[in-house]
Design an enzyme around this catalytic site. Sequence first.
Site, mmCIF file in Angstrom:
data_model
loop_
_atom_site.group_PDB
_atom_site.id
_atom_site.type_symbol
_atom_site.label_atom_id
_atom_site.label_comp_id
_atom_site.label_asym_id
_atom_site.label_seq_id
_atom_site.Cartn_x
_atom_site.Cartn_y
_atom_site.Cartn_z
ATOM 1 N N ASP A 1 36.471 59.384 55.750
ATOM 2 C CA ASP A 1 36.792 59.143 54.533
ATOM 3 C C ASP A 1 37.123 60.764 54.058
ATOM 4 O O ASP A 1 35.981 61.578 53.865
ATOM 5 C CB ASP A 1 35.545 58.841 53.794
ATOM 6 C CG ASP A 1 35.813 58.878 52.151
ATOM 7 O OD1 ASP A 1 36.570 59.487 51.614
ATOM 8 O OD2 ASP A 1 35.061 58.225 51.475
ATOM 9 N N GLN B 1 37.128 63.906 49.639
ATOM 10 C CA GLN B 1 36.589 65.076 49.230
ATOM 11 C C GLN B 1 36.719 66.377 50.039
ATOM 12 O O GLN B 1 36.381 67.544 49.721
ATOM 13 C CB GLN B 1 34.939 65.013 48.798
ATOM 14 C CG GLN B 1 34.569 64.075 47.963
ATOM 15 C CD GLN B 1 35.214 64.178 46.210
ATOM 16 O OE1 GLN B 1 35.627 65.071 45.916
ATOM 17 N NE2 GLN B 1 35.396 63.238 45.709
ATOM 18 N N HIS C 1 30.309 57.221 49.808
ATOM 19 C CA HIS C 1 30.892 56.531 48.635
ATOM 20 C C HIS C 1 30.868 54.964 48.518
ATOM 21 O O HIS C 1 31.180 54.349 50.057
ATOM 22 C CB HIS C 1 32.262 56.851 48.272
ATOM 23 C CG HIS C 1 32.770 56.720 46.995
ATOM 24 N ND1 HIS C 1 33.694 55.565 46.606
ATOM 25 C CD2 HIS C 1 33.049 57.468 45.775
ATOM 26 C CE1 HIS C 1 34.029 55.581 45.603
ATOM 27 N NE2 HIS C 1 33.772 56.617 44.920
ATOM 28 N N CYS D 1 29.298 56.191 42.061
ATOM 29 C CA CYS D 1 29.633 55.271 43.310
ATOM 30 C C CYS D 1 28.980 55.525 44.618
ATOM 31 O O CYS D 1 29.633 55.321 45.706
ATOM 32 C CB CYS D 1 31.236 55.279 43.597
ATOM 33 S SG CYS D 1 31.998 54.914 42.084
ATOM 34 N N LYS E 1 43.061 63.487 43.588
ATOM 35 C CA LYS E 1 42.009 64.254 43.895
ATOM 36 C C LYS E 1 42.897 65.898 44.394
ATOM 37 O O LYS E 1 41.974 66.756 44.480
ATOM 38 C CB LYS E 1 40.858 63.933 44.603
ATOM 39 C CG LYS E 1 40.124 62.677 44.229
ATOM 40 C CD LYS E 1 38.891 62.568 44.714
ATOM 41 C CE LYS E 1 38.341 61.078 44.799
ATOM 42 N NZ LYS E 1 37.687 60.881 43.555
#
Lengths: 407, 140
Positions: free
Chosen positions: A200, A203, A123, A364, A226
Amino acid sequence: MITALVDITEDFPILKRQINGHRLTYLDSAATSQKPQVVIDSIRRYYEISNANVLRSVHTLAEEATVAMEEAREKIAQFINASSPREVIFTRGTTESLNTIARAWGDKFLEAGDEIVLSPMEHHSNIIPWQQLAKRVGALLRYIDLNRDGTISVDAVRHLINDRTRIVTLSQVSNVLGTINPISQVAKLAHEVGAIMVVDGAQSVPHQPTDVQNSDIDFLAFSGHKMLGPTGIGVLWGKEALLEAADPVVFGGEMIAYVDREDATWAELPAKFEGGTPHIAGAIGLGAAVDYLNSLGMSRIEEHSRGLAEEAYRKLANISGVTVYGPAYPRTSVVAFNISGIHPHDVSQVLDAHGIAIRAGHHCAQPLMHWLDVGSTARASFYLYNSDRDIDVLVDAIEATKRYFKR
Amino acid sequence: MNLDDIYRETILDHNQSPRNYGHLEHPTKSVGLLNPTCGDQIQLELAINEGRIQDIRFSGQGCSISMASASMLTEAIKGKTIDEALALTSNFKNFVTGGQSSVSLGDLEALHGVSQFPSRVKCATLAHNALEKAMTDSAT
């Protein structure tokens, strides 16, 4: 058959909505998840009953607010198996967390000629902070070669890592491809050359159990919104020794120990990285979201998110004219696709007319779009309130979209 | 919501068979514009002689709204003066945000439904913004 893990209409008021004459089919959780009633209630209760600034005052409300925020921090520490709540820094979200790592640790410890290893599937928020860090200190970015199906092989990373590597950063799950990356194995390679491993988790943390100690990573960034929490709250987790060694990047209230006219010293962790009044209600809401996720069980959620993403891949890949990106298996939570001859924005517009919310665009992830050689894609993403019925609704609507545009 | 409000037959036709698509051999001006929110891009090439647009081509990739709008725009301004073309883009932008146009927009009038879909206004105006950029940029 894959059913929703929760009573949708009981727990998620928004999912009762009708959109353009259809029951809402929400397939955009990778952008932001919907919020259960308990999260909404926790935020409302804080403002109705306990609203006060934290850490500063000795009155009852301030004490209640401080306790509630610190309880949320402890819940999050346990949720990711941090060794201490001191390692859990509240931020605005994944983007701010990654920027903070690049500034706080990167600016202090990187030198000209050092290397940062990352992947083209990241991202933008896990690319641009490192581009900017590289420019500030004269470091180099080294991109991992992806396999043809959009997965990362540990060997490809091994080739890239050397004694100039200082930072390796990867998403644990791609927000476009749904790929599950081998972060523990990559962390081991990074540590062999003395580099740190940044993950990261935007997700992945919402969709699978997270154990920062067992995976032996050094920093983890993720967002509350999220994973059923409110927007504007996220987490930067780091190993305590690394956070101690790094410098703060936001200066002001609550992050100091002693201040005179010319200089200041820093507060203990985690306050050192939390200058200014934090998003107290957001932290409390995220704590309530963690309780809700724990009540369902992250292993069940993992199985559910993978089941839906893999079934959606199979069903979409079977539609003529539809291209699905990334590996068939294993994948989790997202399915990016294109319909031949129909732009993703037009796909999204027609699906909206059927009450279906998906994302269309570059997600993104422009470097990944270049790698896929597409301008943009449509993307359906799933969470614990989705079922295989939602996939069938999507498949029918894709067929209707093809008919509408005569494809 | 009725999809036919936005996807009028004229739009689907221009999207399927774009007019003036491609490149000019000797453009006097060319400009590229990107819609950063969706990655759509458009390239306009113009042959301008004594303040008049003698010929025009467009290329790029985008949704049906942006491609149809570009196709319609090229038809509407071919042979017009620069001032007339800029008056048209200005009126068109007003038109797709719910206002009136004081000039005839030709096929572009089919894009009126876009005014009900605020997220698609960017698509409908991409080529028009590119044209304005071409006229204000001193570089060719």
